[in-house]
Design an enzyme around this catalytic site. Sequence first.
Site, PDB file in Angstrom:
ATOM      1  N   PRO A  34      -3.693  17.183  30.078  1.00 15.64           N
ATOM      2  CA  PRO A  34      -3.428  16.472  31.330  1.00 15.64           C
ATOM      3  C   PRO A  34      -3.556  17.412  32.530  1.00 15.64           C
ATOM      4  O   PRO A  34      -3.061  18.539  32.504  1.00 15.64           O
ATOM      5  CB  PRO A  34      -1.984  16.003  31.182  1.00 15.64           C
ATOM      6  CG  PRO A  34      -1.678  16.096  29.738  1.00 15.64           C
ATOM      7  CD  PRO A  34      -2.533  17.191  29.201  1.00 15.64           C
ATOM      8  N   ILE A  35      -4.249  16.946  33.551  1.00 21.06           N
ATOM      9  CA  ILE A  35      -4.375  17.688  34.799  1.00 21.06           C
ATOM     10  C   ILE A  35      -3.818  16.805  35.910  1.00 21.06           C
ATOM     11  O   ILE A  35      -4.330  15.715  36.157  1.00 21.06           O
ATOM     12  CB  ILE A  35      -5.838  18.069  35.093  1.00 21.06           C
ATOM     13  CG1 ILE A  35      -6.400  18.919  33.956  1.00 21.06           C
ATOM     14  CG2 ILE A  35      -5.937  18.801  36.427  1.00 21.06           C
ATOM     15  CD1 ILE A  35      -7.883  19.185  34.057  1.00 21.06           C
TER      16      ILE A  35
END
Length: 68
Positions: A2-3
């Site tokens: 996840p960014i």
Amino acid sequence: MPIIEMHMTEGRTPEQKSLVAAAVTEAVCQSLKCPVDTVRVLITEHRQHEFYVGGMTKTQRDAKQLEQ
């Protein structure tokens, strides 16, 4: 991996940014069931005259609120 991208106006301390990054990381890990070391948090700061809400900068919004 996840960014998470966060955009905010300048003015927060490094400690405040660390706290929010830690809180966001914890929330992402809990909801996605992913390891902490896979979460990336990117904070981009903008000058107040570059950040618009409702077509107005923060300075313009503050001035408008004073008029009311």
